[in-house]
Scaffold this active site. Structure first.
Site, PDB file in Angstrom:
ATOM      1  N   HIS A  30     -66.754   7.914  -6.371  1.00  0.00           N
ATOM      2  CA  HIS A  30     -67.396   9.232  -6.419  1.00  0.00           C
ATOM      3  C   HIS A  30     -68.450   9.376  -5.323  1.00  0.00           C
ATOM      4  O   HIS A  30     -68.564  10.436  -4.701  1.00  0.00           O
ATOM      5  CB  HIS A  30     -68.004   9.486  -7.797  1.00  0.00           C
ATOM      6  N   HIS A  54     -60.840  16.410 -10.892  1.00  0.00           N
ATOM      7  CA  HIS A  54     -61.438  15.086 -10.755  1.00  0.00           C
ATOM      8  C   HIS A  54     -60.465  14.119 -10.082  1.00  0.00           C
ATOM      9  O   HIS A  54     -60.870  13.279  -9.274  1.00  0.00           O
ATOM     10  CB  HIS A  54     -61.895  14.511 -12.100  1.00  0.00           C
ATOM     11  N   HIS A  88     -56.219   5.178  -8.693  1.00  0.00           N
ATOM     12  CA  HIS A  88     -56.872   4.352  -7.671  1.00  0.00           C
ATOM     13  C   HIS A  88     -55.915   3.332  -7.054  1.00  0.00           C
ATOM     14  O   HIS A  88     -55.958   3.083  -5.853  1.00  0.00           O
ATOM     15  CB  HIS A  88     -58.067   3.635  -8.278  1.00  0.00           C
ATOM     16  N   ASP A 112     -61.177  11.898  -6.756  1.00  0.00           N
ATOM     17  CA  ASP A 112     -60.905  10.457  -6.612  1.00  0.00           C
ATOM     18  C   ASP A 112     -60.070  10.172  -5.362  1.00  0.00           C
ATOM     19  O   ASP A 112     -60.287   9.176  -4.671  1.00  0.00           O
ATOM     20  CB  ASP A 112     -60.169   9.923  -7.843  1.00  0.00           C
TER      21      ASP A 112
HETATM   22 ZN   LIG Z   1     -63.182   9.239 -10.742  1.00  0.00          ZN
END
Ligand SMILES: [Zn+2]
Length: 325
Positions: free
Chosen positions: A102, A262, A289, A266
């Site tokens: 973030h 969100h 991720h 990311d």
């Molecule tokens: Zn995140």
């Protein structure tokens, strides 16, 4: 000081905006230091963070003040991608920094090229679970542009990665010198459901559309994470918790599609580990991720996939123009 004087004239605001997204002749860094304290999402520890100006050309570097170690924000130093993105030094299990995505997204979106992030613990504070508090810190510290080459990474060929559960992510060339992203998610019958979003990422669009979107989790996962020693600092103050069709946070959502926003936040943070702005198109379906990092590794491992634009080459052009004048 590093010998580079701040750029105070010669370029208009339009040039700064252009330079903040791609290649150019300006690098941006913080004008002053600023800090905060907050809880780490996974460790539960209260951690102090200080954002500091860094020498031009140094990139983004995390510093563990409790260990006296620097950990550069690089895609090839990613050591863990479950639940957050964590980087670390090889051969030193203690030298790690987690939940970096973030603050990396906020720095990238604000066009910060060089910064030092000091931490007295293993994790970036989660704050409210979004990137907005980090943008606030950057705004308070102020930024300065300097005359220095800034390269960008231009995607030349389509690169795709996928997992065994139907999730995938790809980068492809963009006819325009910009970074465009399309992200879709599918959480079945929960309050999240299916959401998708396409956006050209810029300082303005990130601030307006993505920055305040919070991280989220399913209620059924919370107990499992806690038992595994994770999410020790997690609460309704720093994450959206979804229980089937219900949002457990008393204030509800900040936006109806906060979840996919969100996920795109990311993506911006994870791809910032390329070390330079990306010019290309990102498309991801249920990516996280792990796939974001695998995609960057796949792109950069083959020199036919990308090229470095601007930077030193632009300096030469400018020099020739000066000589000709
Ligand atoms: Zn995140």
């Amino acid at each position: 000081m590093d010998g580079f004087a701040p750029l105070t004239h010669g370029y208009g605001p339009q040039d700064f905006r252009a330079a903040s997204h791609g290649a150019g002749l300006t690098r941006r860094r913080l004008a002053s230091s600023i800090g905060c304290r907050g809880v780490g999402l996974h460790s539960g520890l209260t951690i102090s963070l200080t954002l500091k100006p860094a020498p031009l050309g140094s990139g983004i570097v995390f510093h563990r003040s409790d260990l006296g170690l620097d950990i550069p924000a690089r895609h090839d130093l990613v050591v863990e991608t479950r639940l957050c993105t964590q980087i670390g030094l090889p051969d030193n299990r203690a030298a790690r920094v987690g939940t970096i995505e973030h603050i990396m997204a906020a720095l990238a979106a604000a066009g910060i090229d060089d910064a030092r992030i000091e931490l007295d613990g293993p994790e970036v504070p989660i704050l409210d679970g979004s990137a907005a508090p980090f943008l606030f810190l950057i705004d308070c510290a102020g930024t300065v542009e300097h005359y220095a080459p800034r390269a960008a990474i231009e995607v030349l060929r389509r690169v795709r990665v996928e997992d065994s559960h139907g999730a995938w992510a790809e980068l492809s060339p963009n006819p325009e010198p910009a970074f465009d992203a399309t992200v879709s998610i599918d959480f079945g019958e929960t309050a999240i459901g299916r959401q998708s979003l396409s956006l050209r990422i810029s300082v303005e669009s990130f601030r307006r559309e993505l920055a305040d979107a919070r991280t989220f989790t399913l209620a059924e996962d919370v107990a499992r994470l806690r038992a595994a020693g994770l999410a020790q600092g997690g609460s309704l103050a720093n994450a959206v918790v979804v229980d089937g069709p219900m949002i457990l946070n008393p204030g509800g959502l900040r936006r109806p599609d906060e979840f996919v926003r969100h996920k795109m936040l990311d993506v911006v943070g994870d791809l910032a580990l390329a070390g330079a702005p990306l010019l290309g198109r990102f498309t991801g379906h249920r990516s996280g991720h792990a796939l974001n990092n695998q995609l960057l590794l796949a792109l950069l491992r083959d020199s036919r996939n990308w090229r470095s634009t601007g930077g030193a080459a632009l300096v030469e052009v400018e020099r020739e123009k000066l000589v000709a004048a």
